[in-house]
Design a protein around this motif. Structure first.
Motif, PDB file in Angstrom:
ATOM      1  N   LEU A 187      -1.397   6.935  -9.506  1.00 11.43           N
ATOM      2  CA  LEU A 187      -1.233   7.966  -8.487  1.00 11.43           C
ATOM      3  C   LEU A 187      -2.170   7.731  -7.306  1.00 11.43           C
ATOM      4  CD1 LEU A 187      -0.901  11.146 -10.745  1.00 11.43           C
ATOM      5  CD2 LEU A 187       0.892  10.129  -9.320  1.00 11.43           C
ATOM      6  N   LYS A 188      -3.383   7.299  -7.591  1.00 15.45           N
ATOM      7  CA  LYS A 188      -4.340   7.001  -6.523  1.00 15.45           C
ATOM      8  C   LYS A 188      -3.849   5.829  -5.672  1.00 15.45           C
ATOM      9  CE  LYS A 188      -9.284   6.294  -5.755  1.00 15.45           C
ATOM     10  NZ  LYS A 188     -10.622   6.149  -6.416  1.00 15.45           N
ATOM     11  N   LYS A 189      -3.299   4.809  -6.327  1.00 15.78           N
ATOM     12  CA  LYS A 189      -2.768   3.651  -5.608  1.00 15.78           C
ATOM     13  C   LYS A 189      -1.597   4.057  -4.710  1.00 15.78           C
ATOM     14  CE  LYS A 189       0.234  -0.292  -6.509  1.00 15.78           C
ATOM     15  NZ  LYS A 189       1.022  -0.983  -7.547  1.00 15.78           N
ATOM     16  N   TYR A 190      -0.670   4.871  -5.238  1.00 17.75           N
ATOM     17  CA  TYR A 190       0.463   5.311  -4.440  1.00 17.75           C
ATOM     18  C   TYR A 190      -0.002   6.174  -3.265  1.00 17.75           C
ATOM     19  CZ  TYR A 190       2.950   3.929  -8.710  1.00 17.75           C
ATOM     20  OH  TYR A 190       3.426   3.240  -9.796  1.00 17.75           O
ATOM     21  N   GLY A 191      -1.031   6.984  -3.496  1.00 19.11           N
ATOM     22  CA  GLY A 191      -1.589   7.793  -2.408  1.00 19.11           C
ATOM     23  C   GLY A 191      -2.182   6.941  -1.299  1.00 19.11           C
ATOM     24  N   ALA A 192      -2.810   5.831  -1.685  1.00 21.92           N
ATOM     25  CA  ALA A 192      -3.373   4.909  -0.685  1.00 21.92           C
ATOM     26  C   ALA A 192      -2.267   4.261   0.143  1.00 21.92           C
ATOM     27  CB  ALA A 192      -4.216   3.849  -1.380  1.00 21.92           C
ATOM     28  N   LEU A 193      -1.126   3.936  -0.499  1.00 28.44           N
ATOM     29  CA  LEU A 193       0.001   3.375   0.243  1.00 28.44           C
ATOM     30  C   LEU A 193       0.521   4.372   1.276  1.00 28.44           C
ATOM     31  CD1 LEU A 193       2.026   1.645  -2.648  1.00 28.44           C
ATOM     32  CD2 LEU A 193       0.685   0.520  -0.861  1.00 28.44           C
ATOM     33  N   TRP A 194       0.595   5.634   0.866  1.00 26.32           N
ATOM     34  CA  TRP A 194       1.037   6.678   1.801  1.00 26.32           C
ATOM     35  C   TRP A 194       0.066   6.793   2.967  1.00 26.32           C
ATOM     36  CZ3 TRP A 194      -1.858  10.982   3.109  1.00 26.32           C
ATOM     37  CH2 TRP A 194      -1.224  11.905   3.958  1.00 26.32           C
ATOM     38  N   LYS A 195      -1.228   6.783   2.672  1.00 24.05           N
ATOM     39  CA  LYS A 195      -2.253   6.929   3.711  1.00 24.05           C
ATOM     40  C   LYS A 195      -2.161   5.789   4.721  1.00 24.05           C
ATOM     41  CE  LYS A 195      -6.119   8.851   5.294  1.00 24.05           C
ATOM     42  NZ  LYS A 195      -6.185  10.244   5.769  1.00 24.05           N
ATOM     43  N   GLU A 196      -1.990   4.577   4.235  1.00 26.17           N
ATOM     44  CA  GLU A 196      -1.904   3.421   5.128  1.00 26.17           C
ATOM     45  C   GLU A 196      -0.682   3.526   6.039  1.00 26.17           C
ATOM     46  OE1 GLU A 196      -1.587  -1.481   4.868  1.00 26.17           O
ATOM     47  OE2 GLU A 196      -1.669  -0.262   3.050  1.00 26.17           O
ATOM     48  N   ALA A 197       0.480   3.886   5.448  1.00 27.05           N
ATOM     49  CA  ALA A 197       1.693   4.021   6.258  1.00 27.05           C
ATOM     50  C   ALA A 197       1.576   5.175   7.235  1.00 27.05           C
ATOM     51  CB  ALA A 197       2.906   4.216   5.353  1.00 27.05           C
ATOM     52  N   TYR A 198       0.940   6.246   6.817  1.00 29.90           N
ATOM     53  CA  TYR A 198       0.798   7.432   7.657  1.00 29.90           C
ATOM     54  C   TYR A 198      -0.094   7.127   8.873  1.00 29.90           C
ATOM     55  CZ  TYR A 198       0.151  12.390   8.774  1.00 29.90           C
ATOM     56  OH  TYR A 198       0.148  13.622   9.394  1.00 29.90           O
ATOM     57  N   CYS A 199      -1.167   6.386   8.631  1.00 34.24           N
ATOM     58  CA  CYS A 199      -2.128   6.101   9.712  1.00 34.24           C
ATOM     59  C   CYS A 199      -1.625   5.021  10.663  1.00 34.24           C
ATOM     60  CB  CYS A 199      -3.467   5.675   9.112  1.00 34.24           C
ATOM     61  SG  CYS A 199      -4.313   7.001   8.214  1.00 34.24           S
ATOM     62  N   THR A 200      -0.769   4.118  10.166  1.00 36.64           N
ATOM     63  CA  THR A 200      -0.285   3.036  11.028  1.00 36.64           C
ATOM     64  C   THR A 200       0.981   3.421  11.786  1.00 36.64           C
ATOM     65  OG1 THR A 200       0.888   2.107   9.124  1.00 36.64           O
ATOM     66  CG2 THR A 200      -1.290   1.197   9.641  1.00 36.64           C
ATOM     67  N   HIS A 201       1.495   4.629  11.556  1.00 35.46           N
ATOM     68  CA  HIS A 201       2.661   5.108  12.283  1.00 35.46           C
ATOM     69  C   HIS A 201       2.316   6.460  12.903  1.00 35.46           C
ATOM     70  CE1 HIS A 201       4.510   2.100   9.694  1.00 35.46           C
ATOM     71  NE2 HIS A 201       5.514   2.060  10.567  1.00 35.46           N
ATOM     72  N   PRO A 202       1.495   6.448  13.949  1.00 32.15           N
ATOM     73  CA  PRO A 202       1.060   7.712  14.567  1.00 32.15           C
ATOM     74  C   PRO A 202       2.233   8.491  15.144  1.00 32.15           C
ATOM     75  CG  PRO A 202       0.524   5.850  15.973  1.00 32.15           C
ATOM     76  CD  PRO A 202       0.993   5.277  14.679  1.00 32.15           C
ATOM     77  N   GLU A 203       2.057   9.799  15.176  1.00 35.44           N
ATOM     78  CA  GLU A 203       3.119  10.685  15.682  1.00 35.44           C
ATOM     79  C   GLU A 203       3.364  10.428  17.160  1.00 35.44           C
ATOM     80  OE1 GLU A 203       4.235  15.441  15.588  1.00 35.44           O
ATOM     81  OE2 GLU A 203       2.296  14.719  14.891  1.00 35.44           O
ATOM     82  N   ILE A 204       4.641  10.357  17.517  1.00 36.88           N
ATOM     83  CA  ILE A 204       5.004  10.084  18.909  1.00 36.88           C
ATOM     84  C   ILE A 204       5.123  11.394  19.677  1.00 36.88           C
ATOM     85  CG2 ILE A 204       6.774   9.088  20.420  1.00 36.88           C
ATOM     86  CD1 ILE A 204       7.507   7.201  18.142  1.00 36.88           C
TER      87      ILE A 204
END
Length: 501
Positions: free
Chosen positions: A484-501
């Motif tokens: 679960l921690k690993k999957y959360g890190a994947l979400w965090k990385e994708a979330y931070c590298t795709h900033p809101e337009i």
């Protein structure tokens, strides 16, 4: 191609091992003329196979694979091609398909391994599939799709035949009687203690522990019955499942079967497996977290979801499982009545669930009162919930979670499940779900035979270069949180590298 005239029938599928021609409808939907004649499903299926028939249409895998839409669904079972479009549309209940296992299997690319895994007596299903038969595979076509390993498929089928010869699918009724006895003894002991010593806080906590063990073991026992792995006749498995799930646990067996069969046929396939489609509460696997991150979906900080799991696991059974089951029974009851659909089976589910609460209020109400009895019920479910949550999730959340890849049955189950080490305590504590690999490969096999089969399965994995994951139980529990921690890190990385337009 030559065309065959379709036989009449409504395409209903049942799981009974015996048909009473006087009391039940025959495949053409008409009641039998005699009230006495009885034929086994196997005898009827064999009789039908002996009848002369015209040549069937012949199809290639390429042709069959085009029919994989909701409005156009074909299945291939044992080289026979079935059009299940009308049948699938006819079993919708309130917008959802029924719990019949066949409806959860892959569209257009069905194979014999899935079919055999989910049906302990395939002859009865073939009898009712006959009206849906439209053709067969062309002689030059292989038994399985060309992208699948024919040697692995053949080896697995040979393994199953070996296990059937060794009677590995025959249950030891004494084993399951002892498990039911332990549940009833614990329930009775809890009442005797309250009757003799009163309902003080220490006594309440102690009997809560006894009832928690009874409830958890009841979950494992109804699971066996739901998979038809105890009695030879399906109706006895179903009846006993209603008793254990409804009267001893206060939930709906129909609701549980509906979800659990989907999990077995589509194990760790996102989003088809309801056990791993937990958004927006959790994001699981390598794909869902990235999808949520790229789309800026954030119901809370998923980077902390491993901590959230620890907090919500006590509420899985009292909220999601128990109350969800009750709400689903009421919703389906309302829908079926408004659409004039016979709801006898659903009424039985509701009656069994109500009998659970009546029993508790009769036995514990005089000592604890109405409010105290309700608190006792939900305290027990609160304590049982983490037990069941960790046992069921340790074998799936850390394993491969993917979109539909249309793998062969053996590979798909081995890659999506893992085992925890075998011991007397581990077997008892998990209801033998520490043998998830064997259970998923052979869902109808009685659990007391898993440890006998495991070396053969492990050997087949080694032969074909597939991982056979077996770990200590505490490590398996810890792997849930690490995954679960690993999957959360994947979400965090994708979330931070795709900033809101």
């Amino acid at each position: 191609m030559e065309f065959e005239e379709k036989p009449e029938g409504n395409g209903s599928l049942v799981d009974e091992n015996q048909l009473d021609l006087g009391a039940k409808h025959q495949p053409n939907g008409k009641p039998g003329a005699s009230g006495k004649a009885k034929l086994s499903a196997r005898q009827q299926a064999n009789a039908k196979c002996d009848l002369p028939r015209k040549s069937l249409n012949r199809y290639t895998w390429q042709e069959i694979q085009r029919h994989n839409q909701k409005t156009d669904q074909w299945l291939v079972i044992n080289r026979k091609v079935y059009d299940v479009t009308g049948w699938a549309a006819g079993i919708l209940v309130g917008g959802k398909s029924s719990s019949t296992t066949l409806g959860k299997m892959p569209r257009s690319v069905q194979n014999e391994d899935v079919f055999r895994a989910m049906h302990p007596d395939p002859d009865i299903v073939r009898l009712y599939l006959k009206p849906l038969l439209i053709g067969e595979l062309a002689p030059e076509e292989p038994n399985q799709e060309r992208n699948k390993n024919s040697r692995l498929v053949g080896d697995f089928q040979e393994l199953r035949r070996t296990l059937e010869t060794l009677n590995m699918f025959s249950a030891n009724l004494g084993f399951f009687f002892l498990h039911l006895a332990q549940i009833l003894i614990l329930e009775a002991l809890a009442w005797v203690i309250v009757w003799h010593f009163g309902s003080g806080w220490l006594i309440t906590m102690f009997i809560s522990f006894l009832l928690t063990v009874a409830q958890a073991q009841g979950s494992f026992l109804q699971h066996d019955m739901g998979h038809l792995s105890i009695f030879k006749k399906s109706k006895w498995n179903r009846l006993m499942q209603k008793f254990v799930m409804g009267h001893l646990k206060g939930a709906s067996s129909k609701w549980w079967n509906h979800r659990h069969f989907q999990h077995h046929v589509k194990t760790n396939i996102y989003p088809k497996d309801p056990d791993i489609d937990k958004g927006p509460l959790f994001v699981l696997g390598d794909l869902q977290p990235v999808e949520y991150g790229k789309n800026r979906i954030k119901f809370f900080d998923y980077e902390k979801q491993h901590l959230i799991f620890c907090l919500v696991s006590p509420f899985v059974i009292p909220v999601y499982f128990n109350l969800g089951s009750i709400l689903e029974m009421c919703r389906r009851r309302h829908w079926e009545v408004s659409n004039s659909i016979p709801s006898l089976e659903l009424d039985q589910d509701i009656a069994w669930a109500i009998s659970f609460y009546i029993r508790y209020f009769i036995t514990f109400g005089p000592f604890c009162g109405i409010f105290g009895t309700m608190m006792l019920i939900y305290l027990v479910k609160f304590l049982e919930s983490p037990w069941i949550a960790y046992v069921t999730q340790m074998s799936h959340i850390p394993m491969k979670i993917s979109k539909e890849e249309n793998r062969d049955w053996f590979s798909s189950q081995v890659l999506a499940t893992c085992n925890a080490e075998h011991s007397f305590f581990n077997d008892w504590f998990t209801g033998h779900l520490n043998f998830q690999i064997e259970h998923h490969l052979f869902p109808t096999m009685p659990r007391h035979n898993y440890h006998k089969v495991a070396p053969l399965v492990k050997s087949l994995c080694a032969k074909h270069g597939l991982p056979y994951v077996n770990k200590p139980m505490l490590k398996a529990f810890g792997d849930i949180l690490r995954a679960l921690k690993k999957y959360g890190a994947l979400w965090k990385e994708a979330y931070c590298t795709h900033p809101e337009i």
